[in-house]
Design a protein around this motif. Sequence first.
Motif, PDB file in Angstrom:
ATOM      1  N   ALA A  66       0.831  -1.390   0.030  1.00  0.00           N
ATOM      2  CA  ALA A  66      -0.062   0.008   0.123  1.00  0.00           C
ATOM      3  C   ALA A  66       0.762   1.354  -0.299  1.00  0.00           C
ATOM      4  N   LYS A  94      -7.194   3.724   3.907  1.00  0.00           N
ATOM      5  CA  LYS A  94      -8.156   2.983   5.068  1.00  0.00           C
ATOM      6  C   LYS A  94      -7.339   1.628   5.654  1.00  0.00           C
ATOM      7  N   ARG A  95      -6.621   1.011   4.769  1.00  0.00           N
ATOM      8  CA  ARG A  95      -6.131  -0.086   5.191  1.00  0.00           C
ATOM      9  C   ARG A  95      -4.967   0.120   5.993  1.00  0.00           C
ATOM     10  N   SER A  98      -6.135   3.341  11.674  1.00  0.00           N
ATOM     11  CA  SER A  98      -7.480   3.513  12.277  1.00  0.00           C
ATOM     12  C   SER A  98      -7.450   4.592  13.321  1.00  0.00           C
TER      13      SER A  98
END
Length: 161
Positions: A66, A94-95, A98
Motif C-alpha cells: 500500500a 483506510k488499510r 485506524s
Amino acid sequence: MQKIITINIREPTYTKKCELSKLYKEYLSCSQEIFFIWKDNKGINRVALNNLIYKDFRKKYHLQSAFIQASLYQVFLRRKICNEIRSIPIRFDKRMFSIKTNERGLFCISVAGYTKSKRINLPVVQDGAYQRLAKNLIKGWEISSILIFKELLIVSILLLC
C-alpha cells in the motif's frame, strides 16, 4: 465532496519517532526513484508505470504494498509541477490507519509503521482543530486518508461526505 483538516499530534516518543523516521526515509527514496523512472519514460501512464516498477520495488524497499501504491499516486500528482521530489507526505489509506482511544482515553490515530506488523499510536492534541474534526465526524463525514508530513507533528486528514 471533500475537506482537509489539519490536526496536531502530541510529541511522539523516541521509539515512535525512529519508526516514523525510518518509514519516511524509505518512502521518500521510493518516491524519488519512481519520479526519476517517470522522467525517463515521459508520457507513460500510471498503470504502465506501476507494471514497470512494482515487482522490483517490493524486493528493493521494505515497504508494504500500500505504501508503494501511495508513493506512486503522490508522484503522479506532483509529476508536472516539480522537477524533483525533496519531501513528500506519507499517505495512509483506510488499510493503513485506524482511529481509536488509548488507555488514557485520548483520541489516537493508529498508523502502519515501518515494521510490517507494528502499528504506531499517535495521540491527538485536543485543540480547536480536533474540535472541528469531531464536529465533522458527527455530521457524517468519513475519514478517507491521512497525510503525515516530514515534521511528524502535523497530520492532515482527508474527509469525504
